[in-house]
Design an enzyme around this catalytic site. Structure first.
Site, PDB file in Angstrom:
ATOM      1  N   SER A  31       2.261  -0.784   3.454  1.00 24.67           N
ATOM      2  CA  SER A  31       2.825   0.024   2.365  1.00 24.67           C
ATOM      3  C   SER A  31       3.800   1.073   2.857  1.00 24.67           C
ATOM      4  O   SER A  31       3.459   1.886   3.703  1.00 24.67           O
ATOM      5  CB  SER A  31       1.712   0.812   1.668  1.00 24.67           C
ATOM      6  OG  SER A  31       0.989   0.013   0.829  1.00 24.67           O
ATOM      7  N   HIS A  62       6.473  -3.363  -2.319  1.00 28.01           N
ATOM      8  CA  HIS A  62       6.411  -4.399  -1.279  1.00 28.01           C
ATOM      9  C   HIS A  62       7.525  -5.404  -1.547  1.00 28.01           C
ATOM     10  O   HIS A  62       7.550  -6.026  -2.612  1.00 28.01           O
ATOM     11  CB  HIS A  62       5.077  -5.153  -1.321  1.00 28.01           C
ATOM     12  CG  HIS A  62       3.933  -4.389  -0.748  1.00 28.01           C
ATOM     13  ND1 HIS A  62       3.161  -4.855   0.279  1.00 28.01           N
ATOM     14  CD2 HIS A  62       3.436  -3.178  -1.050  1.00 28.01           C
ATOM     15  CE1 HIS A  62       2.232  -3.963   0.580  1.00 28.01           C
ATOM     16  NE2 HIS A  62       2.376  -2.945  -0.224  1.00 28.01           N
ATOM     17  N   HIS A  84      -2.071  -9.733  -0.661  1.00 29.94           N
ATOM     18  CA  HIS A  84      -3.404  -9.118  -0.672  1.00 29.94           C
ATOM     19  C   HIS A  84      -4.391  -9.950  -1.492  1.00 29.94           C
ATOM     20  O   HIS A  84      -4.030 -10.532  -2.517  1.00 29.94           O
ATOM     21  CB  HIS A  84      -3.339  -7.720  -1.299  1.00 29.94           C
ATOM     22  CG  HIS A  84      -2.442  -6.764  -0.579  1.00 29.94           C
ATOM     23  ND1 HIS A  84      -1.108  -6.668  -0.848  1.00 29.94           N
ATOM     24  CD2 HIS A  84      -2.705  -5.869   0.406  1.00 29.94           C
ATOM     25  CE1 HIS A  84      -0.572  -5.744  -0.061  1.00 29.94           C
ATOM     26  NE2 HIS A  84      -1.501  -5.247   0.713  1.00 29.94           N
ATOM     27  N   TYR A  86      -6.653  -8.714  -3.383  1.00 36.98           N
ATOM     28  CA  TYR A  86      -6.848  -8.115  -4.714  1.00 36.98           C
ATOM     29  C   TYR A  86      -5.807  -8.576  -5.730  1.00 36.98           C
ATOM     30  O   TYR A  86      -5.955  -8.365  -6.926  1.00 36.98           O
ATOM     31  CB  TYR A  86      -6.890  -6.577  -4.647  1.00 36.98           C
ATOM     32  CG  TYR A  86      -5.635  -5.913  -4.136  1.00 36.98           C
ATOM     33  CD1 TYR A  86      -4.474  -5.857  -4.899  1.00 36.98           C
ATOM     34  CD2 TYR A  86      -5.619  -5.307  -2.884  1.00 36.98           C
ATOM     35  CE1 TYR A  86      -3.327  -5.243  -4.430  1.00 36.98           C
ATOM     36  CE2 TYR A  86      -4.483  -4.693  -2.404  1.00 36.98           C
ATOM     37  CZ  TYR A  86      -3.335  -4.662  -3.181  1.00 36.98           C
ATOM     38  OH  TYR A  86      -2.206  -4.065  -2.699  1.00 36.98           O
ATOM     39  N   GLU A  87      -4.731  -9.211  -5.249  1.00 41.28           N
ATOM     40  CA  GLU A  87      -3.728  -9.730  -6.188  1.00 41.28           C
ATOM     41  C   GLU A  87      -4.220 -10.998  -6.869  1.00 41.28           C
ATOM     42  O   GLU A  87      -3.584 -11.499  -7.794  1.00 41.28           O
ATOM     43  CB  GLU A  87      -2.420 -10.020  -5.445  1.00 41.28           C
ATOM     44  CG  GLU A  87      -1.749  -8.759  -4.939  1.00 41.28           C
ATOM     45  CD  GLU A  87      -0.536  -9.062  -4.081  1.00 41.28           C
ATOM     46  OE1 GLU A  87       0.528  -9.326  -4.642  1.00 41.28           O
ATOM     47  OE2 GLU A  87      -0.664  -9.049  -2.848  1.00 41.28           O
ATOM     48  N   ALA A 114      -1.451   0.993   5.663  1.00 42.98           N
ATOM     49  CA  ALA A 114      -1.812   2.342   5.233  1.00 42.98           C
ATOM     50  C   ALA A 114      -3.310   2.307   4.973  1.00 42.98           C
ATOM     51  O   ALA A 114      -3.828   1.323   4.450  1.00 42.98           O
ATOM     52  CB  ALA A 114      -1.058   2.713   3.969  1.00 42.98           C
ATOM     53  N   MET A 212      -7.314  -2.238   2.490  1.00 41.24           N
ATOM     54  CA  MET A 212      -7.464  -3.459   1.682  1.00 41.24           C
ATOM     55  C   MET A 212      -6.745  -4.659   2.290  1.00 41.24           C
ATOM     56  O   MET A 212      -6.371  -5.602   1.577  1.00 41.24           O
ATOM     57  CB  MET A 212      -6.929  -3.204   0.262  1.00 41.24           C
ATOM     58  CG  MET A 212      -7.556  -1.996  -0.424  1.00 41.24           C
ATOM     59  SD  MET A 212      -6.761  -1.665  -1.998  1.00 41.24           S
ATOM     60  CE  MET A 212      -7.433  -0.048  -2.396  1.00 41.24           C
ATOM     61  N   SER A 213      -6.515  -4.640   3.594  1.00 40.63           N
ATOM     62  CA  SER A 213      -5.803  -5.763   4.232  1.00 40.63           C
ATOM     63  C   SER A 213      -6.276  -5.885   5.678  1.00 40.63           C
ATOM     64  O   SER A 213      -7.316  -5.351   6.038  1.00 40.63           O
ATOM     65  CB  SER A 213      -4.290  -5.512   4.198  1.00 40.63           C
ATOM     66  OG  SER A 213      -3.977  -4.364   4.948  1.00 40.63           O
ATOM     67  N   ASN A 236      -3.924   9.033   3.485  1.00 41.19           N
ATOM     68  CA  ASN A 236      -4.708   9.956   2.649  1.00 41.19           C
ATOM     69  C   ASN A 236      -6.100  10.059   3.245  1.00 41.19           C
ATOM     70  O   ASN A 236      -6.507   9.200   4.038  1.00 41.19           O
ATOM     71  CB  ASN A 236      -4.814   9.420   1.208  1.00 41.19           C
ATOM     72  CG  ASN A 236      -5.445   8.045   1.159  1.00 41.19           C
ATOM     73  OD1 ASN A 236      -4.787   7.048   1.432  1.00 41.19           O
ATOM     74  ND2 ASN A 236      -6.715   7.990   0.855  1.00 41.19           N
ATOM     75  N   HIS A 248      -1.600   5.477  -5.714  1.00 42.33           N
ATOM     76  CA  HIS A 248      -0.744   4.638  -4.870  1.00 42.33           C
ATOM     77  C   HIS A 248       0.564   5.361  -4.530  1.00 42.33           C
ATOM     78  O   HIS A 248       1.085   5.240  -3.426  1.00 42.33           O
ATOM     79  CB  HIS A 248      -0.453   3.309  -5.584  1.00 42.33           C
ATOM     80  CG  HIS A 248       0.378   2.356  -4.782  1.00 42.33           C
ATOM     81  ND1 HIS A 248      -0.067   1.793  -3.605  1.00 42.33           N
ATOM     82  CD2 HIS A 248       1.636   1.891  -4.972  1.00 42.33           C
ATOM     83  CE1 HIS A 248       0.888   1.012  -3.113  1.00 42.33           C
ATOM     84  NE2 HIS A 248       1.924   1.066  -3.913  1.00 42.33           N
TER      85      HIS A 248
END
Ligand code: HPA
Length: 273
Positions: A31, A62, A84, A86-87, A114, A212-213, A236, A248
């Site tokens: 990201s 992206h 990803h 989650y997509e 990230a 998440m990756s 973060n 995000h």
């Protein structure tokens, strides 16, 4: 759905119709870090939409393309925009790009992402060299019939992140004046961020950063015996550690702020690989 190797070869055919470039390093940009792809000595770029059967990234911010070229003398393929879980893609789709870059010729996988920092001295804006990961909380990308042409059924995972590549990254970070942290990356599916209770669980499990990756990409690359290294950018502090809600846009803004130094580090490290 056909055999994995047939899918990889179909994608490779599309790439080979455009270029015969052979990368040594495959770099996945996380990201907000995508600009690096615009700073290399580009030979060719290929939109994911041009590759038959290739999953398309849907995340805002992206891009979806491979950029092939040189960083100093090192031939690289850069993934500008990853895929990803989650997509809604299957794990087979999520790791297809890694398998394709290996098929193009890449021997080294350089992962960036990230991630949320879990405290313990980690601060927003830090860079963390990934020394190991926890990937067993998301589906394993090697589930299903093993593709023997790619790797063994039960791959060893005792040393996924290559020690000599870690050394190269550490020495490059000193040269560009970055104080690099080190730690364990834990992957969850997302797309919701974690609750404070889930973050406490991640800490108990021994993680330093959560995202998440990445872990599944490393599993697929390790299966093919690629050499792997990775850096998490702490965009973060994770839920419950941070006092403010996560969004995000905040992750992206923080990535943009650190991008120049991060990019300098990645370029220098790759030039040495
Ligand atoms: N949690 C999960 N994924 C993330 C985070 C986070 O706090 N920050 C960036 N990616």
């Amino acid at each position: 759905m056909g055999k994995i190797i047939d899918r990889v070869n179909q994608c490779l055919d599309c790439v080979r119709r455009k270029t015969d470039f052979i990368p040594r390093v495959a770099l996945i940009l996380g990201s907000g870090l995508g600009d690096l792809a615009e700073q290399i000595d580009t030979v060719c770029s290929i939109d994911y939409s041009e590759i038959e059967g290739f999953p398309q990234s849907t995340v805002v911010g992206h891009k979806g393309r491979f950029v092939l070229g040189y960083i100093e003398n090192t031939p690289v393929v850069i993934m500008q925009g990853r895929v990803h879980y989650y997509e809604g893609y299957s794990m087979e789709d999520v790791v297809l790009p890694v398998r394709l870059m290996h098929a193009m010729g890449a021997e080294i996988l350089f992962l960036t992402n990230a991630a949320g920092g879990l405290g313990n001295g980690f601060q927003c804006g830090d860079l963390m060299l990934i020394t190991d990961h926890i990937g067993c909380l998301v589906p394993n990308p090697l589930l299903g019939e093993n593709e023997d042409a790619l790797g063994t059924r039960f791959p060893d995972m005792s040393s996924v992140y290559d020690k000599s590549l870690q050394g190269i990254i550490q020495s490059a970070s000193k040269e560009v004046g970055i104080q690099m942290k080190e730690g364990v990356y834990l992957q969850l599916t997302g797309p919701s961020y974690e609750t404070p209770a889930e973050i406490r669980m991640c800490k108990v499990l021994g993680a330093s950063a959560v995202g998440m990756s990445t872990a599944v990409e490393a599993i697929a690359a390790n299966h093919m015996k690629m050499k792997i290294c990775g850096i998490s950018f702490i965009s973060n502090l994770a839920a419950g550690i941070s006092e403010t809600p996560l969004c995000h846009e905040e992750v992206k803004a923080a990535a943009d702020a650190v991008a120049p130094k991060f990019q300098a580090l990645v370029k220098l490290a790759i030039a040495k690989m």
